[in-house]
Motif scaffolding. Structure first.
Motif, PDB file in Angstrom:
ATOM      1  N   ASN A 124      10.439 -78.878 -42.321  1.00 11.59           N
ATOM      2  CA  ASN A 124      10.621 -77.718 -41.440  1.00 11.59           C
ATOM      3  C   ASN A 124      11.889 -76.991 -41.891  1.00 11.59           C
ATOM      4  OD1 ASN A 124      11.711 -76.226 -39.003  1.00 11.59           O
ATOM      5  ND2 ASN A 124       9.745 -76.924 -38.224  1.00 11.59           N
ATOM      6  N   ASP A 125      11.810 -75.672 -41.956  1.00 15.62           N
ATOM      7  CA  ASP A 125      13.003 -74.888 -42.302  1.00 15.62           C
ATOM      8  C   ASP A 125      13.510 -74.074 -41.128  1.00 15.62           C
ATOM      9  OD1 ASP A 125      13.142 -75.807 -44.914  1.00 15.62           O
ATOM     10  OD2 ASP A 125      11.780 -74.289 -45.660  1.00 15.62           O
ATOM     11  N   LEU A 126      12.983 -74.348 -39.926  1.00 14.53           N
ATOM     12  CA  LEU A 126      13.375 -73.555 -38.758  1.00 14.53           C
ATOM     13  C   LEU A 126      13.950 -74.442 -37.656  1.00 14.53           C
ATOM     14  CD1 LEU A 126      13.333 -70.687 -37.384  1.00 14.53           C
ATOM     15  CD2 LEU A 126      11.164 -71.378 -36.369  1.00 14.53           C
ATOM     16  N   ASP A 127      14.993 -75.209 -37.950  1.00 10.34           N
ATOM     17  CA  ASP A 127      15.771 -75.866 -36.901  1.00 10.34           C
ATOM     18  C   ASP A 127      14.985 -76.823 -36.005  1.00 10.34           C
ATOM     19  OD1 ASP A 127      17.503 -73.989 -37.910  1.00 10.34           O
ATOM     20  OD2 ASP A 127      17.893 -72.955 -36.032  1.00 10.34           O
ATOM     21  N   GLU A 128      13.772 -77.206 -36.385  1.00  4.18           N
ATOM     22  CA  GLU A 128      13.007 -78.073 -35.483  1.00  4.18           C
ATOM     23  C   GLU A 128      13.228 -79.536 -35.858  1.00  4.18           C
ATOM     24  OE1 GLU A 128      11.786 -76.652 -32.909  1.00  4.18           O
ATOM     25  OE2 GLU A 128      11.930 -74.586 -33.593  1.00  4.18           O
ATOM     26  N   PRO A 129      13.124 -80.442 -34.904  1.00  8.15           N
ATOM     27  CA  PRO A 129      13.546 -81.822 -35.150  1.00  8.15           C
ATOM     28  C   PRO A 129      12.629 -82.576 -36.117  1.00  8.15           C
ATOM     29  CG  PRO A 129      12.547 -81.622 -32.980  1.00  8.15           C
ATOM     30  CD  PRO A 129      12.671 -80.236 -33.521  1.00  8.15           C
ATOM     31  N   GLY A 130      13.241 -83.385 -36.968  1.00  8.45           N
ATOM     32  CA  GLY A 130      12.490 -84.210 -37.910  1.00  8.45           C
ATOM     33  C   GLY A 130      12.038 -85.500 -37.255  1.00  8.45           C
ATOM     34  N   TYR A 131      10.960 -86.079 -37.775  1.00 11.73           N
ATOM     35  CA  TYR A 131      10.506 -87.363 -37.257  1.00 11.73           C
ATOM     36  C   TYR A 131       9.639 -88.108 -38.268  1.00 11.73           C
ATOM     37  CZ  TYR A 131       6.464 -84.416 -35.916  1.00 11.73           C
ATOM     38  OH  TYR A 131       5.414 -83.531 -35.902  1.00 11.73           O
ATOM     39  N   VAL A 132       9.565 -89.412 -38.029  1.00 15.23           N
ATOM     40  CA  VAL A 132       8.623 -90.261 -38.740  1.00 15.23           C
ATOM     41  C   VAL A 132       7.652 -90.769 -37.690  1.00 15.23           C
ATOM     42  CG1 VAL A 132       8.351 -92.452 -39.971  1.00 15.23           C
ATOM     43  CG2 VAL A 132      10.252 -90.930 -40.530  1.00 15.23           C
ATOM     44  N   GLN A 133       6.380 -90.808 -38.039  1.00 10.79           N
ATOM     45  CA  GLN A 133       5.380 -91.282 -37.098  1.00 10.79           C
ATOM     46  C   GLN A 133       4.532 -92.359 -37.749  1.00 10.79           C
ATOM     47  OE1 GLN A 133       2.896 -88.096 -35.746  1.00 10.79           O
ATOM     48  NE2 GLN A 133       3.933 -87.962 -33.766  1.00 10.79           N
ATOM     49  N   ALA A 134       4.088 -93.311 -36.922  1.00 13.85           N
ATOM     50  CA  ALA A 134       3.063 -94.255 -37.351  1.00 13.85           C
ATOM     51  C   ALA A 134       1.755 -93.851 -36.679  1.00 13.85           C
ATOM     52  CB  ALA A 134       3.448 -95.666 -36.953  1.00 13.85           C
ATOM     53  N   ARG A 135       0.688 -93.823 -37.453  1.00 17.53           N
ATOM     54  CA  ARG A 135      -0.630 -93.433 -36.940  1.00 17.53           C
ATOM     55  C   ARG A 135      -1.629 -94.552 -37.209  1.00 17.53           C
ATOM     56  NH1 ARG A 135      -1.677 -87.904 -34.811  1.00 17.53           N
ATOM     57  NH2 ARG A 135       0.401 -86.991 -34.856  1.00 17.53           N
ATOM     58  N   ASP A 136      -2.625 -94.606 -36.367  1.00 16.17           N
ATOM     59  CA  ASP A 136      -3.676 -95.609 -36.518  1.00 16.17           C
ATOM     60  C   ASP A 136      -4.585 -95.225 -37.688  1.00 16.17           C
ATOM     61  OD1 ASP A 136      -5.270 -97.865 -34.803  1.00 16.17           O
ATOM     62  OD2 ASP A 136      -6.620 -96.523 -35.906  1.00 16.17           O
ATOM     63  N   PRO A 137      -4.848 -96.170 -38.606  1.00 21.06           N
ATOM     64  CA  PRO A 137      -5.635 -95.807 -39.792  1.00 21.06           C
ATOM     65  C   PRO A 137      -7.089 -95.461 -39.475  1.00 21.06           C
ATOM     66  CG  PRO A 137      -5.031 -98.146 -39.829  1.00 21.06           C
ATOM     67  CD  PRO A 137      -4.327 -97.539 -38.661  1.00 21.06           C
ATOM     68  N   GLU A 138      -7.647 -96.003 -38.394  1.00 20.94           N
ATOM     69  CA  GLU A 138      -9.050 -95.719 -38.070  1.00 20.94           C
ATOM     70  C   GLU A 138      -9.207 -94.417 -37.287  1.00 20.94           C
ATOM     71  OE1 GLU A 138     -11.703 -96.821 -39.127  1.00 20.94           O
ATOM     72  OE2 GLU A 138     -11.467 -98.903 -39.727  1.00 20.94           O
ATOM     73  N   THR A 139      -8.250 -94.186 -36.363  1.00 19.44           N
ATOM     74  CA  THR A 139      -8.423 -93.043 -35.461  1.00 19.44           C
ATOM     75  C   THR A 139      -7.444 -91.902 -35.712  1.00 19.44           C
ATOM     76  OG1 THR A 139      -6.854 -93.934 -33.875  1.00 19.44           O
ATOM     77  CG2 THR A 139      -9.150 -94.632 -33.638  1.00 19.44           C
TER      78      THR A 139
END
Lengths: 562, 272
Positions: A218-233
């Protein structure tokens, strides 16, 4: 002649069917890098050191072109198809937007800048909005998936992730797309970030157990994050924000205000490394925002931007962090891959994370605790640091921020290094990184005390470089062991590095060559001119033959010994 | 046949490329983040007037934040809002330190159109741009000139009237730091002599010319008479010497303080 070609073609068409249906064995992900290349860095450690040694210092001079394969991004792709020129596959089309073509800004959109997966004789690779499968024996295209985009910054795509039979790709307009690896057909896509907030998604998803780990840009001041997602859904398992987003969040006292913190960026756009022993996913975070201006809302160190962060992959909770660039003011993201190394330090074995930063400094950390062990300066030109504090963190000289009258700063914004993958060889104990010694004038062009948004408020005028290098660093001291300067008066950064148990280092140079070096001293042993090498070289073993694989723009080249 | 067809297509395509301005042949692609469609100017004007009365004090006249109120332009809620539907409940109910305001849905919709009329992007265009970059001490700059520049340059000779030739002080500053570099490229009006190279073969024979390209394996030079010539490189053979006319400028970069640069600029802007 014609008949032979036809029968060969037929044989090639049959082969993929024979190997199809072999899903990625998860055990492969935790093994040291060898026959396959099942994840972004080859293995979880980020070392990009292959145990393969069929190609070594004695025979690398005999390395021969095995195949060439060109791909065409976009909805109407005519396809590639290996050495017979035909055999393009039909394009499978997905997406929620309308754009029919590849292309876009920054030159990354129509080049393979990505890690290429090699699993069971099939290659899986990407460009923004495009994914392909190709036969690893001859580059023959098996399928091509194209995502019609809504938009988003098309700066590059860093590759695909794989779990069993499924592949995962991030798109510039912020979707995670799950594909069937056998057919390239889409299983589902899920929104992973808000397009209205001008996020864009380039990271290669990392698969750990039943977690798909993702990040965005993001280049517009919005917060960064890391996410874990379910591989099936594709559903969210946990989210880890890299900046405080609500009252009571850790690190809020390193910002001027909560509004400043939750618009503070720290985006995670390059995959981290993973330590299976501690279950820690260790990654680098991007710059704070606004990048070049200093409104009161940004007063402080701005945690956890420009940091190496370790998060427990099961819970999403942070175990430790080390900030390599407190209160960055030059858009020097610290997303460069942390490399996990077990080795000797001060006479005893240590488990470490090594990181060469865009800011010109190298760090050795204890990866169990985050304890700082070494800070080294690998860029001679870097001139923005007032001092290293007691914890080894470089503290900036205020006068090297962007100023109205101009500040002469090295590195330039591109950095002393950048995201292109570094490598570490246990044979030499050296960490290898592409580096550049560029200077720029940084002018402040926004005098509003509230600052600018995003990357605004400065003008950067490049003044040339003292050279581009392949640099080898001793992690025990942080000192440069040797470096090879690319000839000429210019400079720049190479696109990443591979080392092998054949005591070799492969990297693209700045002149368009793929070069094999002696990993101990940088002596050149072999090269071939491809025009422009655009990713980090990789290697795999198939039918008893070791291959060296590299991308040059829209074309893949594989080399082997006959 | 197929090959011929492909060639034909290539030729046709390249003809098109030649015939049309570059913009026209760029692949069709939506902009990264499309601007909102322009609203009715009368609506925006109504919204601006209401905003000025109700919102201006806390959020600033440009919606970038003011006395206590945050920047609205980068707010998640505002970015997701289309025509005031998300802003309305906040205005009518208040939120945190924000009091509730007595405004109708139509009025909030007008205000939303005004807020949405600002362009929002990561490459934010500067609004309050500085008037001048010249802040240094011209006299001190004269002394810097003597120590750093005078061995090659003279304000009475090659640099006579330099500030009249390069009237933008920023371009002048970039140009003395690195002629032809950065922002000054093509704008400083300075002719930078090319980098040249001398290749000495094992036989002692020499080739000389403008350096076209060099890597660890090849060097190409452009000789006014012989045209481009490429030599294979094998380690130190043949001997290759690069003559970089900008080397003195390059060598100065690590040694400058910013004050010296600013003083030197203040001095050079007087050399009219």
């Amino acid at each position: 002649m014609m008949k032979i070609e036809k029968s060969l073609l037929a044989a090639i068409c049959i082969l993929p069917r024979l190997v199809f249906g072999q899903a990625l064995d998860p055990a492969l992900l935790t093994k040291p890098l060898g026959e396959s290349w099942p994840t972004y860095s080859g293995d979880y450690s980020g070392k990009r050191y292959s145990s393969l040694k069929q190609i070594d210092q004695s025979n690398v001079k005999n390395l021969t072109l095995a195949w060439v394969s060109k791909v065409t991004p976009g909805a109407g792709a005519a396809g590639g198809g290996g050495r017979f020129g035909g055999g393009a596959s039909a394009v499978i089309i997905g997406g929620e937007g309308t754009a029919d073509m590849g292309g876009g800004g920054f030159g990354g959109a129509s080049s393979v800048r990505a890690s290429i997966l090699e699993v069971n004789g099939i290659l899986y690779f990407s460009m923004p909005d495009n994914a392909w499968a190709a036969d690893a024996r001859d580059g023959h295209e098996l399928w091509h998936y194209f995502w019609k985009t809504k938009g988003g910054t098309h700066i590059g795509n860093r590759g695909l992730g794989m779990w069993g039979n499924w592949l995962y790709m991030e798109t510039p307009d912020d979707f995670l797309v799950c594909l069937d690896a056998k057919t390239g057909k889409e299983r589902w896509h899920k929104e992973i970030a808000n397009f209205n907030q001008q996020y864009f998604s380039t990271m290669a998803p990392i698969v750990v157990g039943n977690h798909i780990l993702i990040g965005t840009g993001n280049d517009l001041d919005e917060p960064g994050y890391v996410q874990a997602r379910d591989p099936e859904t594709g559903d969210v398992q946990w989210t880890f924000y890299t900046v405080p987003v609500k009252k009571g969040d850790a690190g809020l006292d390193t910002w001027g205000s909560l509004d400043g913190a939750k618009h503070g960026a720290g985006n995670v756009w390059i995959p981290g490394s993973y330590d299976p022993e501690t279950h820690l996913y260790i990654f680098g975070t991007g710059n704070p925002s606004p990048a070049y201006t200093n409104p009161p809302s940004r007063a402080g160190d701005n945690l956890y931007t420009c940091s190496i962060v370790a998060v427990n992959v099961d819970t999403g909770k942070m175990a430790w962090y080390y900030q390599v660039n407190p209160h960055d003011t030059h858009d020097w993201d610290s997303t460069e891959t942390p490399v996990l190394v077990d080795g000797e330090f001060n006479g005893r074995p240590r488990k470490m994370a090594l990181h060469a930063d865009r800011n010109g400094y190298f760090f050795t950390l204890d990866r169990l605790t985050g304890e700082h062990l070494v800070t080294g300066k690998f860029s001679e030109a870097a001139n923005w640091v007032k001092e290293l504090n007691a914890n080894g963190q470089p503290i900036r000289s205020l006068e090297k921020d962007s100023t109205v009258a101009g500040s002469l700063v090295s590195p330039n914004n591109e950095g002393a290094t950048n995201w292109p993958p570094p490598s570490y060889s246990p044979d030499t104990g050296l960490f290898y990184v592409p580096s550049n010694e560029a200077y720029a004038m940084y002018y402040l062009t926004e005098t509003d005390p509230r600052g600018a948004m995003g990357l605004g408020g400065k003008e950067e005028d490049g003044l040339g470089t003292m050279g581009g290098y392949l640099t080898a660093i001793d992690y025990k001291t942080g000192k440069v062991a040797w470096r090879h300067r690319y000839p000429g008066t210019g400079g720049g950064l190479g696109n990443g590095i591979l080392t092998t148990a054949g005591k070799l280092l492969f990297a693209g140079d700045l002149g368009g060559n793929l070069v094999a070096y002696d990993s101990a001293n940088g002596k050149i042993l072999w090269h071939t001119h491809l025009g422009r090498v655009t990713n980090a070289p990789e290697t795999y073993l198939l039918d008893g033959h070791q291959y060296i694989l590299v991308a040059a723009g829209d074309t893949l080249y594989a080399f082997t010994l006959y | 046949m197929t090959v011929k067809k492909i060639l034909l297509v290539l030729i046709l395509t390249s003809t098109q490329v030649m015939a049309q301005p570059p913009r026209a042949v760029r692949p069709m692609r939506s902009p990264a983040y499309p601007d909102r469609p322009p609203a009715d100017p009368a609506t925006v004007e109504r919204g601006k007037a209401l905003y000025g009365v109700q919102c201006n004090f806390c959020h600033g006249s440009d919606a970038r934040g003011g006395e206590g109120g945050p920047n609205l332009l980068r707010s998640e809620l505002v970015l997701n809002d289309q025509k005031g539907e998300l802003i309305l409940p906040v205005v009518q109910n208040g939120r945190g330190e924000m009091p509730k305001l007595n405004l109708s849905a139509a009025q909030v919709s007008d205000i939303a159109e005004f807020i949405h009329s600002f362009r929002v992007g990561g490459y934010d265009v500067s609004r309050m741009t500085p008037l001048s970059i010249v802040v240094g001490d011209a006299q001190a700059g004269g002394a810097v000139f003597k120590t750093k520049c005078a061995s090659c340059h003279s304000v009475m000779g090659d640099l006579k009237g330099i500030a009249s030739k390069i009237t933008d002080p920023k371009i002048l500053q970039n140009t003395f730091l690195m002629p032809g570099g950065g922002f000054s490229r093509g704008r400083g009006g300075v002719n930078v002599p090319p980098t040249t190279v001398t290749v000495t073969l094992a036989s002692g024979q020499k080739a000389e010319g403008r350096l076209v390209r060099i890597d660890d394996f090849m060097v190409t030079l452009d000789d006014a008479e012989a045209g481009q010539r490429t030599f294979r490189r094998d380690g130190d053979s043949p001997k290759v010497e690069i003559h970089d006319p900008l080397k003195p400028h390059r060598d100065l970069l690590p040694g400058y303080t910013d004050k010296e640069i600013h003083d030197l600029t203040s001095y050079l802007v007087t050399v009219k």
